[in-house]
Design a protein around this motif. Structure first.
Motif, PDB file in Angstrom:
ATOM      1  N   GLU A 178       0.984  -1.521  -0.178  1.00 41.98           N
ATOM      2  CA  GLU A 178       0.178   0.061   0.015  1.00 41.98           C
ATOM      3  C   GLU A 178       1.008   1.014  -0.280  1.00 41.98           C
ATOM      4  OE1 GLU A 178      -3.307   0.493  -0.463  1.00 41.98           O
ATOM      5  OE2 GLU A 178      -3.581  -2.204  -0.560  1.00 41.98           O
ATOM      6  N   GLY A 179       1.871   1.540   0.745  1.00 41.42           N
ATOM      7  CA  GLY A 179       3.266   2.316   0.847  1.00 41.42           C
ATOM      8  C   GLY A 179       3.359   2.526  -0.383  1.00 41.42           C
ATOM      9  N   ALA A 180       4.103   1.381  -1.011  1.00 40.80           N
ATOM     10  CA  ALA A 180       4.729   1.285  -2.455  1.00 40.80           C
ATOM     11  C   ALA A 180       3.691   2.336  -3.320  1.00 40.80           C
ATOM     12  CB  ALA A 180       5.308   0.314  -2.633  1.00 40.80           C
ATOM     13  N   ILE A 181       2.797   1.529  -3.585  1.00 43.28           N
ATOM     14  CA  ILE A 181       1.618   1.917  -4.146  1.00 43.28           C
ATOM     15  C   ILE A 181       1.462   4.127  -4.218  1.00 43.28           C
ATOM     16  CG2 ILE A 181      -0.630   2.512  -4.611  1.00 43.28           C
ATOM     17  CD1 ILE A 181       0.820  -0.404  -5.765  1.00 43.28           C
ATOM     18  N   ASP A 182       1.265   4.391  -3.084  1.00 47.35           N
ATOM     19  CA  ASP A 182       0.955   5.724  -2.391  1.00 47.35           C
ATOM     20  C   ASP A 182       2.205   6.395  -3.281  1.00 47.35           C
ATOM     21  OD1 ASP A 182      -1.151   5.164  -1.720  1.00 47.35           O
ATOM     22  OD2 ASP A 182      -0.102   5.278   0.176  1.00 47.35           O
ATOM     23  N   ILE A 183       3.234   6.168  -2.922  1.00 46.17           N
ATOM     24  CA  ILE A 183       5.116   6.530  -3.401  1.00 46.17           C
ATOM     25  C   ILE A 183       5.173   6.623  -5.229  1.00 46.17           C
ATOM     26  CG2 ILE A 183       7.570   6.482  -3.543  1.00 46.17           C
ATOM     27  CD1 ILE A 183       7.432   5.738  -0.293  1.00 46.17           C
TER      28      ILE A 183
ATOM     29  N   HIS B 211       0.298 -11.029  -3.263  1.00 48.73           N
ATOM     30  CA  HIS B 211       0.478  -9.540  -2.867  1.00 48.73           C
ATOM     31  C   HIS B 211       0.996  -9.108  -4.196  1.00 48.73           C
ATOM     32  CE1 HIS B 211       5.029 -10.383  -2.341  1.00 48.73           C
ATOM     33  NE2 HIS B 211       5.132  -9.827  -2.822  1.00 48.73           N
ATOM     34  N   GLN B 212       1.509 -10.024  -5.092  1.00 52.67           N
ATOM     35  CA  GLN B 212       1.902  -9.302  -6.268  1.00 52.67           C
ATOM     36  C   GLN B 212       0.734  -9.025  -7.699  1.00 52.67           C
ATOM     37  OE1 GLN B 212       3.579 -12.559  -4.782  1.00 52.67           O
ATOM     38  NE2 GLN B 212       5.938 -11.483  -4.866  1.00 52.67           N
ATOM     39  N   VAL B 213       0.196  -9.969  -7.404  1.00 48.80           N
ATOM     40  CA  VAL B 213      -1.208  -9.716  -8.519  1.00 48.80           C
ATOM     41  C   VAL B 213      -2.012  -9.026  -8.039  1.00 48.80           C
ATOM     42  CG1 VAL B 213      -3.334 -11.131  -8.895  1.00 48.80           C
ATOM     43  CG2 VAL B 213      -1.070 -12.078  -8.987  1.00 48.80           C
ATOM     44  N   ARG B 214      -1.739  -8.202  -6.875  1.00 49.70           N
ATOM     45  CA  ARG B 214      -2.833  -7.176  -6.003  1.00 49.70           C
ATOM     46  C   ARG B 214      -2.455  -5.912  -6.111  1.00 49.70           C
ATOM     47  NH1 ARG B 214      -3.614 -10.545  -1.537  1.00 49.70           N
ATOM     48  NH2 ARG B 214      -1.920  -9.595  -0.211  1.00 49.70           N
TER      49      ARG B 214
ATOM     50  N   LEU C  73       1.914   6.482  -7.200  1.00 46.88           N
ATOM     51  CA  LEU C  73       1.636   7.813  -7.273  1.00 46.88           C
ATOM     52  C   LEU C  73       2.123   8.911  -7.587  1.00 46.88           C
ATOM     53  CD1 LEU C  73      -1.677   7.783  -8.538  1.00 46.88           C
ATOM     54  CD2 LEU C  73      -2.466   7.485  -5.853  1.00 46.88           C
ATOM     55  N   ALA C  74       2.405   9.258  -6.251  1.00 43.47           N
ATOM     56  CA  ALA C  74       3.009   9.992  -6.679  1.00 43.47           C
ATOM     57  C   ALA C  74       4.209  10.975  -7.440  1.00 43.47           C
ATOM     58  CB  ALA C  74       3.864  10.433  -5.184  1.00 43.47           C
ATOM     59  N   CYS C  75       5.230   9.851  -8.062  1.00 42.86           N
ATOM     60  CA  CYS C  75       5.593  10.281  -8.220  1.00 42.86           C
ATOM     61  C   CYS C  75       4.855  10.103  -9.995  1.00 42.86           C
ATOM     62  CB  CYS C  75       6.677   9.379  -8.139  1.00 42.86           C
ATOM     63  SG  CYS C  75       7.649   9.296  -6.451  1.00 42.86           S
ATOM     64  N   PHE C  76       4.359   9.365 -10.801  1.00 41.78           N
ATOM     65  CA  PHE C  76       4.223   9.185 -11.504  1.00 41.78           C
ATOM     66  C   PHE C  76       2.885   9.613 -12.354  1.00 41.78           C
ATOM     67  CE2 PHE C  76       1.085   7.342 -15.058  1.00 41.78           C
ATOM     68  CZ  PHE C  76       2.134   6.399 -16.079  1.00 41.78           C
ATOM     69  N   MET C  77       2.113  10.825 -11.138  1.00 44.66           N
ATOM     70  CA  MET C  77       0.896  11.598 -11.597  1.00 44.66           C
ATOM     71  C   MET C  77       1.966  12.987 -11.165  1.00 44.66           C
ATOM     72  SD  MET C  77      -1.973  12.760  -9.210  1.00 44.66           S
ATOM     73  CE  MET C  77      -3.070  11.612  -9.254  1.00 44.66           C
ATOM     74  N   GLY C  78       2.799  13.428 -10.562  1.00 49.18           N
ATOM     75  CA  GLY C  78       4.336  14.114 -10.678  1.00 49.18           C
ATOM     76  C   GLY C  78       4.704  14.220 -11.975  1.00 49.18           C
ATOM     77  N   LEU C  79       5.114  12.950 -12.999  1.00 49.41           N
ATOM     78  CA  LEU C  79       5.193  13.175 -14.081  1.00 49.41           C
ATOM     79  C   LEU C  79       3.966  13.835 -15.169  1.00 49.41           C
ATOM     80  CD1 LEU C  79       7.568  10.187 -14.129  1.00 49.41           C
ATOM     81  CD2 LEU C  79       8.336  12.506 -14.268  1.00 49.41           C
ATOM     82  N   CYS C  80       3.011  13.132 -14.700  1.00 56.40           N
ATOM     83  CA  CYS C  80       1.860  13.535 -15.508  1.00 56.40           C
ATOM     84  C   CYS C  80       1.437  14.917 -15.757  1.00 56.40           C
ATOM     85  CB  CYS C  80       0.667  12.567 -15.303  1.00 56.40           C
ATOM     86  SG  CYS C  80       0.387  10.516 -15.662  1.00 56.40           S
TER      87      CYS C  80
ATOM     88  N   LEU D 169      -1.549  -1.315  -9.423  1.00 53.33           N
ATOM     89  CA  LEU D 169      -0.358   0.399  -9.985  1.00 53.33           C
ATOM     90  C   LEU D 169      -1.341   0.280 -10.847  1.00 53.33           C
ATOM     91  CD1 LEU D 169       2.887  -1.934  -9.402  1.00 53.33           C
ATOM     92  CD2 LEU D 169       2.179   0.591  -8.483  1.00 53.33           C
ATOM     93  N   ALA D 170      -2.738  -0.654 -11.776  1.00 58.19           N
ATOM     94  CA  ALA D 170      -2.847   0.104 -13.132  1.00 58.19           C
ATOM     95  C   ALA D 170      -4.043   1.260 -13.164  1.00 58.19           C
ATOM     96  CB  ALA D 170      -3.632  -1.255 -13.450  1.00 58.19           C
ATOM     97  N   LEU D 171      -4.417   0.619 -11.783  1.00 55.91           N
ATOM     98  CA  LEU D 171      -5.498   2.271 -11.341  1.00 55.91           C
ATOM     99  C   LEU D 171      -4.861   3.624 -10.852  1.00 55.91           C
ATOM    100  CD1 LEU D 171      -7.937  -0.122  -8.815  1.00 55.91           C
ATOM    101  CD2 LEU D 171      -8.635   1.014 -10.797  1.00 55.91           C
ATOM    102  N   ALA D 172      -3.242   3.205  -9.991  1.00 55.76           N
ATOM    103  CA  ALA D 172      -3.214   4.352  -9.888  1.00 55.76           C
ATOM    104  C   ALA D 172      -2.657   4.393 -11.399  1.00 55.76           C
ATOM    105  CB  ALA D 172      -1.877   4.718  -9.537  1.00 55.76           C
ATOM    106  N   VAL D 173      -2.260   3.876 -12.706  1.00 57.14           N
ATOM    107  CA  VAL D 173      -2.036   4.415 -13.396  1.00 57.14           C
ATOM    108  C   VAL D 173      -2.939   5.344 -14.005  1.00 57.14           C
ATOM    109  CG1 VAL D 173      -1.196   4.277 -16.131  1.00 57.14           C
ATOM    110  CG2 VAL D 173      -0.344   3.059 -13.855  1.00 57.14           C
ATOM    111  N   CYS D 174      -4.114   4.660 -13.838  1.00 59.34           N
ATOM    112  CA  CYS D 174      -5.174   5.350 -14.866  1.00 59.34           C
ATOM    113  C   CYS D 174      -5.361   6.806 -14.318  1.00 59.34           C
ATOM    114  CB  CYS D 174      -6.247   4.156 -14.763  1.00 59.34           C
ATOM    115  SG  CYS D 174      -5.575   2.564 -16.164  1.00 59.34           S
ATOM    116  N   GLU D 175      -5.458   6.545 -12.865  1.00 65.17           N
ATOM    117  CA  GLU D 175      -5.962   7.738 -12.414  1.00 65.17           C
ATOM    118  C   GLU D 175      -5.540   9.171 -12.688  1.00 65.17           C
ATOM    119  OE1 GLU D 175      -6.208   9.015  -7.559  1.00 65.17           O
ATOM    120  OE2 GLU D 175      -6.302   7.636  -7.616  1.00 65.17           O
ATOM    121  N   SER D 176      -4.025   9.153 -12.827  1.00 66.14           N
ATOM    122  CA  SER D 176      -2.952   9.774 -13.053  1.00 66.14           C
ATOM    123  C   SER D 176      -3.251  10.303 -14.050  1.00 66.14           C
ATOM    124  CB  SER D 176      -1.696   8.892 -13.003  1.00 66.14           C
ATOM    125  OG  SER D 176      -1.552   8.617 -11.466  1.00 66.14           O
TER     126      SER D 176
END
Length: 307
Positions: A234-239, A281-284, A241-248, A289-296
């Motif tokens: 969960e923490g890795a997804i948050d970070i 946990h890899q599948v989840r 998201l912060a980096c990927f959305m920043g790039l977007c 991560l896919a949802l984070a990409v779409c959100e960004s």
């Protein structure tokens, strides 16, 4: 000792009084005196068979450091400091952060310290407060200057701190400090001048890729950590998201965006795990991560990414 003696009490009181009168030297002294207490929580938990005699030179629970840290943080909250003063004090804090950060790399945020006397946890609440006000002050002064050479050196120090925060974060730190790191990245990108985007782009890319590795469990065996795999993911997804959305938002033409988007979305679509009911946990992590990409991608103006 866990309590201030008379001399320490007098020194900290004098520095606090000087700081209240906007003494930059006092603030710099307090930042140095705070040691690692701004960035590391030292829990007073006994490790091993230590005795009360160990209290004579305790490596944790130092009230002097904590009092110094509180004074620095409260000054940024008060609104009485000038922009220039905030920048100078913030730089002192960041210098301290960069100086001491490597001291805890071996022990980790949840591991027993090398002296075996306490448990160290990274914390960034004070750093977030300082950077919130300090970044705003830096951006304000930046806009008023024609010659950017001096202010650029300050931005470079801030960038070094953010780079360290993203790339040197230990595995447990993704679970325990992801929200603070996300806040710092958001504040940083909010005030960062466009001329620094190219420098920061590669840092965000590396931060996002490292978060992906952590989410997939490529860096370490999660069983070696006290924090659960779910919390780390969960923490890795948050970070990420912060980096990927920043790039977007700031660098939508970055080639890294296409690469990571293809890697995550393509891998998710091609994966058959969701059909087989695999819930590792890899599948989840892949799905999140896919949802984070779409959100960004919703936040970008780049048509190339949206095609």
């Amino acid at each position: 000792s866990r309590y201030l003696n008379q001399v320490q009490r007098g020194c900290i009181s004098m520095l606090q009084t000087m700081a209240s009168n906007s003494s930059l030297q006092a603030f710099k002294a307090l930042a140095k005196l705070s040691g690692d207490s701004m960035f590391v929580a030292r829990e007073t938990i006994r490790a091993g068979n230590s005795t009360d005699d160990d209290d004579s030179d305790d490596g944790y629970g130092e009230v002097l450091e904590l009092e110094a840290s509180k004074t620095v943080a409260s000054a940024f909250d008060s609104g009485d400091m000038s922009s220039e003063a905030k920048i100078i004090v913030m730089c002192s804090v960041l210098t301290q952060y960069l100086k001491i950060h490597g001291l805890h790399n071996e022990s980790g945020v949840n591991n027993i310290s090398r002296k075996g006397r306490g448990i160290f946890r990274a914390k960034y609440d004070t750093l977030t407060r300082v950077m919130d006000s300090g970044l705003e002050a830096t951006a304000r002064v930046d806009m008023s200057l024609k010659d950017k050479s001096v202010i650029d050196s300050i931005w470079d120090k801030i960038i070094d701190a953010v780079k360290t925060l993203l790339l040197e974060c230990l595995i447990d730190g993704y679970a325990n400090n992801s929200k603070s790191i996300l806040d710092i990245i958001a504040l940083f990108l909010l005030h960062l001048p466009p001329r620094k985007y190219s420098t920061v782009g590669s840092i965000l890319e590396k931060g996002a890729n490292r978060a992906i590795e952590v989410a997939f469990g490529k860096n370490e065996d999660f069983d070696e950590h006290l924090t659960s795999a779910d919390n780390i993911v969960e923490g890795a997804i948050d970070i990420f998201l912060a980096c990927f959305m920043g790039l977007c938002q700031k660098m939508p033409s970055s080639p890294a965006l296409k690469s990571m988007t293809g890697q995550i979305l393509g891998g998710t679509i091609e994966s058959s795990d969701w059909l087989t009911g695999n819930s590792s946990h890899q599948v989840r992590a892949r799905h999140k991560l896919a949802l984070a990409v779409c959100e960004s991608l919703k936040t970008t103006s780049s048509q190339d990414l949206l095609v």
